[in-house]
Scaffold this motif. Structure first.
Motif, mmCIF file in Angstrom:
data_model
loop_
_atom_site.group_PDB
_atom_site.id
_atom_site.type_symbol
_atom_site.label_atom_id
_atom_site.label_comp_id
_atom_site.label_asym_id
_atom_site.label_seq_id
_atom_site.Cartn_x
_atom_site.Cartn_y
_atom_site.Cartn_z
ATOM 1 N N SER A 167 -14.310 -41.550 72.893
ATOM 2 C CA SER A 167 -14.628 -42.829 73.530
ATOM 3 C C SER A 167 -14.228 -42.941 74.987
ATOM 4 C CB SER A 167 -13.961 -43.963 72.739
ATOM 5 O OG SER A 167 -12.593 -43.710 72.616
ATOM 6 N N ASN A 168 -13.572 -41.914 75.539
ATOM 7 C CA ASN A 168 -13.126 -42.009 76.937
ATOM 8 C C ASN A 168 -14.094 -41.258 77.847
ATOM 9 O OD1 ASN A 168 -10.503 -43.224 76.144
ATOM 10 N ND2 ASN A 168 -10.254 -41.204 75.196
ATOM 11 N N LEU A 169 -14.658 -41.982 78.803
ATOM 12 C CA LEU A 169 -15.631 -41.359 79.698
ATOM 13 C C LEU A 169 -14.989 -41.060 81.049
ATOM 14 C CD1 LEU A 169 -18.606 -40.528 80.206
ATOM 15 C CD2 LEU A 169 -19.024 -42.874 80.951
ATOM 16 N N PHE A 170 -15.208 -39.833 81.539
ATOM 17 C CA PHE A 170 -14.732 -39.432 82.868
ATOM 18 C C PHE A 170 -15.939 -39.010 83.690
ATOM 19 C CE2 PHE A 170 -11.198 -39.052 80.043
ATOM 20 C CZ PHE A 170 -10.092 -39.423 80.806
ATOM 21 N N VAL A 171 -15.911 -39.371 84.977
ATOM 22 C CA VAL A 171 -17.039 -39.008 85.840
ATOM 23 C C VAL A 171 -16.508 -38.417 87.146
ATOM 24 C CG1 VAL A 171 -18.479 -40.851 84.893
ATOM 25 C CG2 VAL A 171 -17.183 -41.281 86.959
ATOM 26 N N GLY A 172 -17.279 -37.501 87.698
ATOM 27 C CA GLY A 172 -16.885 -36.906 88.982
ATOM 28 C C GLY A 172 -18.116 -36.526 89.779
ATOM 29 N N GLY A 173 -18.150 -36.911 91.069
ATOM 30 C CA GLY A 173 -19.267 -36.542 91.946
ATOM 31 C C GLY A 173 -18.935 -35.263 92.704
ATOM 32 N N PRO A 185 -18.121 -50.124 77.941
ATOM 33 C CA PRO A 185 -18.096 -51.389 77.194
ATOM 34 C C PRO A 185 -17.586 -51.170 75.764
ATOM 35 C CG PRO A 185 -20.361 -50.623 77.546
ATOM 36 C CD PRO A 185 -19.472 -49.684 78.287
ATOM 37 N N GLN A 186 -16.795 -52.113 75.286
ATOM 38 C CA GLN A 186 -16.288 -52.019 73.908
ATOM 39 C C GLN A 186 -17.361 -52.514 72.949
ATOM 40 O OE1 GLN A 186 -13.339 -50.602 72.892
ATOM 41 N NE2 GLN A 186 -13.410 -49.991 75.051
ATOM 42 N N GLN A 187 -17.680 -51.738 71.939
ATOM 43 C CA GLN A 187 -18.679 -52.149 70.950
ATOM 44 C C GLN A 187 -18.143 -51.845 69.561
ATOM 45 O OE1 GLN A 187 -22.695 -51.271 73.624
ATOM 46 N NE2 GLN A 187 -22.464 -50.185 71.702
ATOM 47 N N ASN A 207 -24.853 -42.500 59.178
ATOM 48 C CA ASN A 207 -23.771 -43.056 59.983
ATOM 49 C C ASN A 207 -23.279 -42.046 61.022
ATOM 50 O OD1 ASN A 207 -21.599 -44.520 60.981
ATOM 51 N ND2 ASN A 207 -20.242 -43.929 59.294
ATOM 52 N N PHE A 208 -23.832 -42.157 62.238
ATOM 53 C CA PHE A 208 -23.323 -41.377 63.372
ATOM 54 C C PHE A 208 -22.719 -42.385 64.352
ATOM 55 C CE2 PHE A 208 -26.327 -38.080 61.919
ATOM 56 C CZ PHE A 208 -25.523 -36.961 62.041
ATOM 57 N N PRO A 209 -21.424 -42.695 64.215
ATOM 58 C CA PRO A 209 -20.825 -43.800 64.969
ATOM 59 C C PRO A 209 -20.958 -43.691 66.486
ATOM 60 C CG PRO A 209 -19.300 -42.984 63.296
ATOM 61 C CD PRO A 209 -20.456 -42.044 63.316
ATOM 62 N N LEU A 210 -20.941 -42.459 67.024
ATOM 63 C CA LEU A 210 -21.032 -42.307 68.486
ATOM 64 C C LEU A 210 -22.286 -42.980 69.052
ATOM 65 C CD1 LEU A 210 -20.182 -38.630 69.598
ATOM 66 C CD2 LEU A 210 -19.451 -40.736 70.704
ATOM 67 N N TYR A 211 -23.329 -42.987 68.257
ATOM 68 C CA TYR A 211 -24.613 -43.551 68.679
ATOM 69 C C TYR A 211 -24.505 -45.056 68.918
ATOM 70 C CZ TYR A 211 -29.778 -43.824 68.503
ATOM 71 O OH TYR A 211 -31.105 -43.997 68.794
ATOM 72 N N TYR A 212 -23.508 -45.684 68.301
ATOM 73 C CA TYR A 212 -23.348 -47.145 68.414
ATOM 74 C C TYR A 212 -22.129 -47.525 69.257
ATOM 75 C CZ TYR A 212 -26.806 -46.909 64.762
ATOM 76 O OH TYR A 212 -27.952 -46.621 64.071
ATOM 77 N N GLN A 213 -21.444 -46.518 69.795
ATOM 78 C CA GLN A 213 -20.281 -46.817 70.642
ATOM 79 C C GLN A 213 -20.724 -47.090 72.069
ATOM 80 O OE1 GLN A 213 -17.141 -44.117 68.225
ATOM 81 N NE2 GLN A 213 -17.072 -43.887 70.423
ATOM 82 N N GLY A 214 -19.878 -47.829 72.800
ATOM 83 C CA GLY A 214 -20.192 -48.189 74.181
ATOM 84 C C GLY A 214 -20.421 -46.972 75.065
ATOM 85 N N VAL A 215 -19.817 -45.853 74.688
ATOM 86 C CA VAL A 215 -19.946 -44.658 75.521
ATOM 87 C C VAL A 215 -21.384 -44.141 75.541
ATOM 88 C CG1 VAL A 215 -19.427 -42.851 73.798
ATOM 89 C CG2 VAL A 215 -18.586 -42.605 76.149
#
Ligand SMILES: NC(=O)c1ccc[n+]([C@@H]2O[C@H](COP(=O)([O-])OP(=O)(O)OC[C@H]3O[C@@H](n4cnc5c(N)ncnc54)[C@H](O)[C@@H]3O)[C@@H](O)[C@H]2O)c1
Length: 324
Positions: free
Chosen positions: A258-264, A275-277, A124-132
């Protein structure tokens, strides 16, 4: 023919056991069919919530007396190995909590026993199944060449307020290096492949029974890309976790799971849609596919051994070396 509902035997009805049982109780392909915990109170309570199924304080009774398809093992890490070997001797499919074991040798023996038993083995590695996870994978293509990965895990309090159990505070099987870092080294493995620990320095308190308070580590991917780990417990500010990938054209950062941040180029990091999963439900979907003989997206014990190898090297228990 597909089974209507798989019967799950749960061993360990603590924080994770309860979380997983909640997911199983609402899943169309599984049911909790028996529960075991050394605490009679916990076993009984969980069994009642699951529709008055049988419960045991000795897991060996659960393995003997009930026709179960799969076992979910959620006891503290130092008990994984002995119980898993018993489960596998009964040729039951096995979903095991992370970390796989409490040493590399134990983890390797569990993998061997699972292969010999010919059953489905998963972790059980939950991150692998999260929307992130899919979002992070997709966006990796946008950030150019990966220059570095920084893993930061800072805890105000360890064990955390919702996990006040003595084993998590102890040096024998507790600490955030074992409890939290495997999630991020596993994520790194799935996104970028094998990684190895070049050096790791762990800070411990004077009391030899207590777990670490800090870790500073330097790892590399097989192509040489650097990975750093900066872990601290007992800091002033609130818990903060940041998994950060620096590319030549952009940066990706997963904050607090679960929070994704992006910067160019030249931009500030800004939140991105994820996406919520329902991560545990997705894991159970995949487990059912595998139990029906299909190709499933599972983290097997084979990967669990790789994660354990990194974990033991971070703790200084294994020689620092490449993971193949
Ligand atoms: N995947 C995740 O996100 C995640 C999160 C937290 C914990 N975990 C892992 O889950 C496992 C359990 O952690 P937890 O937080 O639920 O711990 P916990 O202490 O809350 O629960 C463990 C339970 O196991 C029981 N137990 C101990 N020995 C037993 C035995 N021989 N037979 C039956 N029951 C026994 C205890 O009485 C307790 O109820 C650990 O391996 C931990 O690292 C995974």
């Amino acid at each position: 023919m597909d089974q209507v509902k798989w019967n799950v035997g749960v061993i360990g009805a603590g924080v994770m056991g309860e979380r997983m049982m909640n997911a199983i109780r609402t899943h169309e392909k599984f049911r909790v069919a028996a529960v075991s915990d050394v605490s009679a109170e916990r076993a009984q309570e969980a069994a009642q919530k699951s529709g008055d199924v049988p419960w045991y304080t000795n897991y060996k009774e659960l393995l003997k007396k009930v026709e179960l398809d799969v076992i979910y093992l959620a006891v503290p890490p130092k008990f994984h190995h002995a119980i898993a070997l018993d489960v596998l001797a009964h040729k039951k499919h096995l979903l095991c909590e992370k970390p796989l074991a409490n040493s590399l040798t134990e983890a390797q023996e569990m993998l061997e026993a699972a292969n010999d038993a010919g059953v489905v083995h998963a972790m059980n590695f939950p991150l692998y199944y999260q929307g992130v996870f899919p979002e992070l994978s997709r966006r990796l293509e946008e950030i150019g060449d990966v220059r570095r990965i920084d893993i930061l895990t800072h805890f105000h309090q360890w064990p955390r307020p919702w996990q006040q159990t003595p084993w998590l505070a102890g040096r024998e099987q507790g600490g955030f290096i074992r409890e939290v870092l495997p999630h991020f080294t596993h994520l790194t493995y799935e996104l970028f492949g094998d990684l190895h620990v070049v050096r790791s320095e762990v800070d411990y308190p004077a009391d030899h029974d207590l777990c670490e308070t800090g870790v500073s580590a330097f790892l590399r991917l097989t192509d040489g890309t650097p990975v750093t780990i900066n872990g601290l417990a007992g800091i002033a500010h609130e818990e903060h976790l940041d998994y950060r990938v620096y590319g030549s054209k952009g940066t990706l950062s997963v904050v607090n799971w679960s929070n994704l941040f992006v910067g160019g180029h030249g931009e500030a990091l800004v939140p991105a849609e994820v996406p919520q999963q329902d991560r545990l439900s997705l894991l159970l979907d995949e487990l059912s596919i595998a139990m029906n003989g299909g190709d499933a997206r599972l983290v097997t014990f084979e990967t669990g051994v790789k994660v354990q190898q990194v974990l033991e090297a971070l703790l200084g228990h294994e020689k620092v070396h490449y993971i193949k």
